[in-house]
Design a protein around this motif. Structure first.
Motif, PDB file in Angstrom:
ATOM      1  N   LEU A   1      60.564  16.783  92.393  1.00  0.00           N
ATOM      2  CA  LEU A   1      61.207  16.896  91.245  1.00  0.00           C
ATOM      3  C   LEU A   1      60.373  16.254  90.052  1.00  0.00           C
ATOM      4  O   LEU A   1      60.200  16.756  89.108  1.00  0.00           O
TER       5      LEU A   1
ATOM      6  N   LYS B   1      57.201  17.490  89.229  1.00  0.00           N
ATOM      7  CA  LYS B   1      57.221  18.819  88.149  1.00  0.00           C
ATOM      8  C   LYS B   1      58.066  18.424  86.901  1.00  0.00           C
ATOM      9  O   LYS B   1      58.148  19.410  86.175  1.00  0.00           O
TER      10      LYS B   1
ATOM     11  N   ILE C   1      60.939  17.845  86.625  1.00  0.00           N
ATOM     12  CA  ILE C   1      62.144  18.491  86.311  1.00  0.00           C
ATOM     13  C   ILE C   1      63.716  17.446  86.482  1.00  0.00           C
ATOM     14  O   ILE C   1      63.645  16.683  87.401  1.00  0.00           O
TER      15      ILE C   1
ATOM     16  N   TYR D   1      67.182  15.756  86.928  1.00  0.00           N
ATOM     17  CA  TYR D   1      68.261  16.254  87.888  1.00  0.00           C
ATOM     18  C   TYR D   1      69.347  15.343  87.655  1.00  0.00           C
ATOM     19  O   TYR D   1      68.978  13.988  87.129  1.00  0.00           O
TER      20      TYR D   1
ATOM     21  N   SER E   1      66.211  23.752  90.680  1.00  0.00           N
ATOM     22  CA  SER E   1      66.398  23.358  89.010  1.00  0.00           C
ATOM     23  C   SER E   1      67.967  23.345  88.851  1.00  0.00           C
ATOM     24  O   SER E   1      68.685  23.749  89.470  1.00  0.00           O
TER      25      SER E   1
ATOM     26  N   GLU F   1      68.831  23.325  85.575  1.00  0.00           N
ATOM     27  CA  GLU F   1      68.824  24.031  84.022  1.00  0.00           C
ATOM     28  C   GLU F   1      70.048  25.258  84.381  1.00  0.00           C
ATOM     29  O   GLU F   1      70.135  25.850  85.237  1.00  0.00           O
TER      30      GLU F   1
ATOM     31  N   LYS G   1      64.879  11.934  85.651  1.00  0.00           N
ATOM     32  CA  LYS G   1      63.885  12.382  85.495  1.00  0.00           C
ATOM     33  C   LYS G   1      62.551  11.889  85.986  1.00  0.00           C
ATOM     34  O   LYS G   1      62.725  10.742  86.098  1.00  0.00           O
TER      35      LYS G   1
END
Ligand code: SF4
Length: 77
Positions: A12, A15, A17, A19, A55, A57, A77
């Motif tokens: 994560l 990338k 992403i 969380y 993800s 989001e 992050k």
């Protein structure tokens, strides 16, 4: 607490992403689970844990953060 493994967190982060994480101040009130059941669940000790997803989001995590009475949830992050 999180159910994410170190390897999953690493992926994560690679990338970028974001969380959510839940710290040990969780009192198990269930609010975050009611709001974002695809993201949070209560473990055997009645504490919220984060479910592994690709993800986070569009999962109402911000609403769960706002609803948490003890500020246990934060973005990482
Ligand atoms: S809303 Fe906060 S205190 Fe309630 S279960 Fe979720 S993390 Fe725990």
């Amino acid at each position: 607490m999180t159910l994410l493994t170190v390897e999953q967190i690493k992926k994560l982060k690679e990338k970028w992403i974001a969380y959510p994480i839940v710290d040990d101040t969780c009192i198990g009130c269930w609010a975050c689970v009611a709001i974002s059941e695809e993201v949070f669940k209560l473990d055997d000790e009645g504490k919220s844990v984060v479910i592994t997803r690709n993800s986070y989001e569009d999962c109402s995590v911000d609403d769960s953060i706002s609803a948490c009475p003890v500020d246990s949830i934060k973005w990482e992050k």
